[in-house]
Design a protein around this motif. Structure first.
Motif, PDB file in Angstrom:
ATOM      1  N   UNK A   1       0.925  -1.141   0.114  1.00 37.25           N
ATOM      2  CA  UNK A   1      -0.068  -0.181  -0.063  1.00 37.25           C
ATOM      3  C   UNK A   1       0.900   1.431  -0.009  1.00 37.25           C
ATOM      4  N   UNK A   2       1.339   1.497  -1.164  1.00 34.09           N
ATOM      5  CA  UNK A   2       2.263   2.951  -1.423  1.00 34.09           C
ATOM      6  C   UNK A   2       1.694   3.610  -2.461  1.00 34.09           C
ATOM      7  N   UNK A   3       2.022   4.816  -2.497  1.00 36.97           N
ATOM      8  CA  UNK A   3       1.729   5.812  -3.528  1.00 36.97           C
ATOM      9  C   UNK A   3       2.391   5.530  -4.795  1.00 36.97           C
ATOM     10  N   UNK A   4       3.634   4.900  -4.755  1.00 37.37           N
ATOM     11  CA  UNK A   4       4.536   4.620  -5.964  1.00 37.37           C
ATOM     12  C   UNK A   4       5.226   3.514  -5.447  1.00 37.37           C
ATOM     13  N   UNK A   5       5.449   2.703  -6.313  1.00 42.67           N
ATOM     14  CA  UNK A   5       6.471   1.411  -6.424  1.00 42.67           C
ATOM     15  C   UNK A   5       7.896   1.821  -5.986  1.00 42.67           C
ATOM     16  N   UNK A   6       8.468   1.106  -4.980  1.00 41.16           N
ATOM     17  CA  UNK A   6       9.745   1.643  -4.373  1.00 41.16           C
ATOM     18  C   UNK A   6      10.855   1.661  -5.597  1.00 41.16           C
ATOM     19  N   UNK A   7      10.547   0.904  -6.695  1.00 46.81           N
ATOM     20  CA  UNK A   7      11.490   1.010  -7.783  1.00 46.81           C
ATOM     21  C   UNK A   7      11.185   2.337  -8.471  1.00 46.81           C
TER      22      UNK A   7
END
Length: 523
Positions: free
Chosen positions: A446-452
């Motif tokens: 559940x993040x606004x942007x993928x970590x990559x």
């Protein structure tokens, strides 16, 4: 000697130019994924490698390599290094927590650590002494240096080239990266090398503080001298290695606080924990057939990661015997000699698509050593872990998941077929392990942007703005007495003492005068 495997100054790339200093082994798995993504966005990537590197290949479609020949191979670039080191450490640990065992363990570890950094530091010497090579690198006009500071040679090269730096990091010379760049109170931040939660008893806080001083001493007296000599040789006495290490523009920290304990942070730290995790892909027909044959029982996955090819035979035999008693099928990455007691339900493979297997609907549990990559892939797919920590941070990693009720740890030196079987059955039959790991998975995703994407954004940010100095504290340039406000405390103490002396003196003076007047009146 140095050789360029590709011409460094071909035509202009569509994007920027990135010079990369990786660390071999499992660290390269992370770095390689990042530079693949940077290449796909039009950036030109050049990777500095040694001639003996066994993971960082000389030829690849997504980067050009600059190969440096060293007088001797760096120990961690030898494929059997971690197996040999593991066998020694297990033998020492098996002797028990005796003083002789403790001294033997640290003597072995410190000697190995010092040798690794001594060998790695020679990479900078070979590069700096090759004037033609350094001039060709300057002529290429790189925009940024992306490096893994576990072996921080790239920090010195970046300083020589006057280029901004981005760290792809979790580990640095003194342990976990936060300890260099962010405040780390020993009261609730566990030190590297001490497997404990953030809720410590008084005794644990004492041990944690001791571990902090131990880590500091190891870093300053065992590791840093190799790089301090280089800094003094090439940059002069006014430049300090630790200042260069702390002065990175952006720290891409391979950490997610779903997994990590909460702690202070800094504005130039970007969190990319789990950036290698992706949805699973279909398995090969052979693997899919084996997995489907497990029926309603499902299957268990076991892997010790990329650095350790196998456990000692007496341990693997016990593991195999425990697996043979399970109704589940087992896929075991095992590149060494097949262990005794392997059951018909166990498939031994030299390589496997770990992420795809962890994402398969029939997966029940993951037997792992606790490496960061495996931890995050397992957490991404919601698969509970039976942890067999072996080296380095693996003990801390497994503990973090244990604290969250998503893993069960097994001591490799005390492992028997019965104890291992009981641990597996507890994870399989107690639904809380799976439930807790699925909860972590939901939080992790559940993040606004993928970590990559976060990692790529910040690398390109530094390239666009020629650094990120506005996010970086300059506190590391302060002398220690100013950083810890020792001078302020001393000044305040002096003021208090002076005021106290004035007040006491005044009172004494008044008392003496008053007594003198009374005496005069009586006379």
């Amino acid at each position: 000697m140095c050789s360029l495997s590709a011409v460094l100054f071909l035509g202009e790339a569509e994007g920027g130019k990135i010079l990369v200093f990786p660390v071999d082994g499992s660290h390269w798995v992370n770095m390689n994924l990042l530079i693949q993504s940077l290449h796909s966005r039009g950036h030109e990537v050049t990777v500095v490698r040694t001639a003996t590197s066994w993971y960082v290949k000389e030829h690849a479609p997504h980067y050009r390599s600059l190969t440096v020949a060293l007088p001797s191979a760096i120990s961690i670039e030898q494929e059997d290094f971690f197996v040999t080191f593991l066998v020694k450490m297990l033998a020492i640990h098996k002797e028990g927590a005796t003083l002789s065992g403790f001294v033997k363990f640290y003597w072995e570890m410190l000697g190995t650590l010092s040798n690794i950094h001594r060998q790695a530091s020679l990479l900078a010497v070979e590069m700096f002494e090759n004037k033609t090579l350094m001039q060709s690198i300057r002529d290429t006009q790189f925009d940024v240096v992306l490096l893994d500071p576990g072996l921080p040679v790239g920090v010195l090269v970046a300083h020589e080239l006057k280029l901004p730096t981005v760290f792809n990091v979790r580990w640095i010379t003194s342990g976990e990266g936060h300890f260099v760049v962010a405040p780390s109170p020993t009261s609730y931040v566990p030190m590297s090398g001490y497997a404990v939660s953030d809720k410590m008893t008084f005794g644990q806080r004492v041990k944690n503080t001791f571990q902090y001083f131990l880590n500091t001493c190891i870093d300053r007296f065992i590791v840093c001298p190799h790089y301090d000599r280089l800094v003094d040789r090439y940059f002069g006495p006014d430049v300090k290695f630790y200042d260069l290490l702390q002065g990175a523009d952006i720290w891409l920290m391979r950490v997610d606080f779903v997994f990590e304990f909460p702690r202070p942070t800094m504005p130039n730290i970007a969190y990319i924990g789990g950036f290698q995790s992706t949805p699973s892909k279909p398995l090969s027909s052979e693997l899919e057939e084996f997995v489907q044959s497990s029926g309603e029982h499902g299957f268990i996955l076991m892997s010790l990661g990329t650095l350790v090819n196998g456990l000692p035979e007496e341990i693997t035999s016990e593991i195999a015997a425990a697996f043979a008693q399970l109704p589940q099928k087992v896929i075991w990455r095992h590149a060494m000699k097949p262990p005794k007691n392997v059951g018909n339900n166990t498939l031994l493979v030299k390589w496997m698509p770990q992420n795809d297997l962890l994402g398969h609907p029939k997966i029940k549990a993951f037997v792992a050593h606790g490496g960061t990559n495996g931890i995050y892939e397992s957490m991404y797919h919601g698969v509970p872990i039976i942890g067999i920590p072996l080296l380095f941070d693996q003990f801390e990693n497994v503990l973090r998941l244990e604290e969250r009720g998503a893993a069960k740890a097994v001591d490799a030196t005390q492992l028997t077929r019965q104890s291992f079987l009981e641990a597996i059955q507890e994870v399989l039959h107690n639904p809380s392990y799976g439930t807790n790991m699925k909860r972590l998975s939901a939080l992790h995703r559940d993040k606004p942007m993928h970590p990559l994407e976060t990692a790529l954004y910040w690398v390109e940010f530094v390239m666009r703005h020629k650094g990120a100095s506005h996010l970086r504290t300059e506190s590391y340039r302060m002398p220690w007495y100013a950083f810890y406000s020792v001078d302020v405390v001393c000044f305040l103490i002096a003021v208090v003492l002076t005021l106290t002396a004035v007040v006491v003196g005044s009172i004494r003076f008044l008392c003496l005068r008053l007594c003198g007047r009374r005496k005069t009146k009586k006379e």
